[in-house]
Design a protein around this motif. Structure first.
Motif, short mmCIF file in Angstrom:
data_model
loop_
_atom_site.label_atom_id
_atom_site.label_comp_id
_atom_site.label_asym_id
_atom_site.label_seq_id
_atom_site.Cartn_x
_atom_site.Cartn_y
_atom_site.Cartn_z
N GLY A 103 0.89 22.32 44.08
CA GLY A 103 0.24 23.37 44.86
C GLY A 103 -1.00 23.91 44.18
N PHE A 104 -0.91 24.12 42.87
CA PHE A 104 -2.08 24.60 42.14
C PHE A 104 -3.18 23.55 42.15
CE2 PHE A 104 -4.86 25.15 38.57
CZ PHE A 104 -5.16 26.50 38.65
N LYS A 105 -2.83 22.28 42.01
CA LYS A 105 -3.85 21.21 42.03
C LYS A 105 -4.58 21.20 43.37
CE LYS A 105 -1.20 18.31 38.91
NZ LYS A 105 -0.38 17.10 38.81
N ARG A 106 -3.84 21.35 44.48
CA ARG A 106 -4.49 21.42 45.80
C ARG A 106 -5.44 22.60 45.87
NH1 ARG A 106 0.58 19.96 47.57
NH2 ARG A 106 1.11 22.09 48.10
N PHE A 107 -4.96 23.75 45.40
CA PHE A 107 -5.82 24.94 45.39
C PHE A 107 -7.06 24.69 44.53
CE2 PHE A 107 -7.22 28.50 42.80
CZ PHE A 107 -7.73 29.34 43.78
N ALA A 108 -6.88 24.12 43.33
CA ALA A 108 -7.99 23.91 42.41
C ALA A 108 -9.03 22.95 42.99
CB ALA A 108 -7.48 23.41 41.06
N PHE A 109 -8.56 21.85 43.59
CA PHE A 109 -9.51 20.91 44.20
C PHE A 109 -10.26 21.60 45.34
CE2 PHE A 109 -7.25 16.86 42.69
CZ PHE A 109 -8.27 16.54 41.80
N THR A 110 -9.58 22.39 46.14
CA THR A 110 -10.24 23.11 47.24
C THR A 110 -11.27 24.09 46.69
OG1 THR A 110 -8.22 22.90 48.54
CG2 THR A 110 -9.83 24.53 49.28
N HIS A 111 -10.89 24.80 45.64
CA HIS A 111 -11.79 25.75 44.99
C HIS A 111 -13.03 25.03 44.46
CE1 HIS A 111 -12.74 29.34 42.55
NE2 HIS A 111 -13.12 28.47 41.64
N GLU A 112 -12.83 23.90 43.79
CA GLU A 112 -13.97 23.14 43.24
C GLU A 112 -14.85 22.58 44.35
OE1 GLU A 112 -14.70 23.47 40.13
OE2 GLU A 112 -12.82 24.50 39.76
N LEU A 113 -14.23 22.16 45.46
CA LEU A 113 -15.02 21.68 46.60
C LEU A 113 -15.91 22.80 47.13
CD1 LEU A 113 -15.77 19.53 48.67
CD2 LEU A 113 -13.75 20.22 49.98
N ALA A 114 -15.38 24.01 47.20
CA ALA A 114 -16.21 25.15 47.64
C ALA A 114 -17.38 25.37 46.69
CB ALA A 114 -15.35 26.41 47.75
N HIS A 115 -17.14 25.22 45.39
CA HIS A 115 -18.26 25.31 44.44
C HIS A 115 -19.30 24.24 44.74
CE1 HIS A 115 -17.20 28.44 41.66
NE2 HIS A 115 -16.00 27.91 41.42
N TYR A 116 -18.85 23.03 45.01
CA TYR A 116 -19.79 21.95 45.30
C TYR A 116 -20.61 22.27 46.56
CZ TYR A 116 -21.73 17.61 46.92
OH TYR A 116 -22.61 16.66 47.38
N ILE A 117 -19.94 22.76 47.59
CA ILE A 117 -20.65 23.03 48.83
C ILE A 117 -21.64 24.19 48.68
CG2 ILE A 117 -20.37 23.87 51.21
CD1 ILE A 117 -17.72 22.27 51.27
N PHE A 118 -21.22 25.26 48.02
CA PHE A 118 -22.05 26.46 48.03
C PHE A 118 -22.83 26.74 46.75
CE2 PHE A 118 -18.84 27.27 51.34
CZ PHE A 118 -19.72 27.35 52.42
N ASP A 119 -22.51 26.05 45.66
CA ASP A 119 -23.19 26.35 44.39
C ASP A 119 -24.11 25.25 43.89
OD1 ASP A 119 -21.80 28.74 44.41
OD2 ASP A 119 -20.25 28.04 43.05
N TYR A 120 -23.96 24.02 44.38
CA TYR A 120 -24.80 22.92 43.89
C TYR A 120 -25.98 22.73 44.77
CZ TYR A 120 -21.63 21.40 40.21
OH TYR A 120 -20.87 21.33 39.07
#
Length: 120
Positions: A103-120
């Protein structure tokens, strides 16, 4: 960056990069705008939803992000670097701590994807 990725990525990745670029341009600031972007994202990837869960690893692969698990001190990270292309087949790599729960891994990947979309 999305434009460069669009020229160098495979056809499916190019379409996803264009979609990511469109989300970035919206630059959501309010809660309503963030929710609208999230709904648009979920609609785009509705074929990745299984038993009310989105298959986040498949979504990341569709966008051209290499995913992995490793023993590490941090919980997760995402990085974009041209030097990754030869080793991973993409310039984008996301990794989660293998010792965390699924569950944490799913959350972490989702969180990192949001960084990719909005921060890069």
């Amino acid at each position: 960056m999305g434009i460069i990725l669009s020229f160098t990525a495979k056809r499916g990745e190019r379409q996803m990069c264009t979609f990511v670029d469109e989300l970035r341009k919206k630059n959501p600031q309010s809660e309503e705008q963030v929710i609208a972007c999230a709904q648009e994202f979920l609609h785009r990837f509705e074929n990745f939803v299984h038993q009310k869960r989105i298959d986040i690893v498949s979504v990341m692969k569709e966008i051209g992000i290499y995913t992995c698990q490793a023993k590490m001190e941090m919980d997760a990270f995402i990085a974009v670097d041209a030097e990754f292309a030869e080793k991973f087949g993409t310039t984008k790599v996301a990794c989660v701590n293998q010792n965390k729960s699924n569950g944490f891994k799913r959350f972490a990947f989702t969180h990192e994807l949001a960084h990719y979309i909005f921060d890069y």
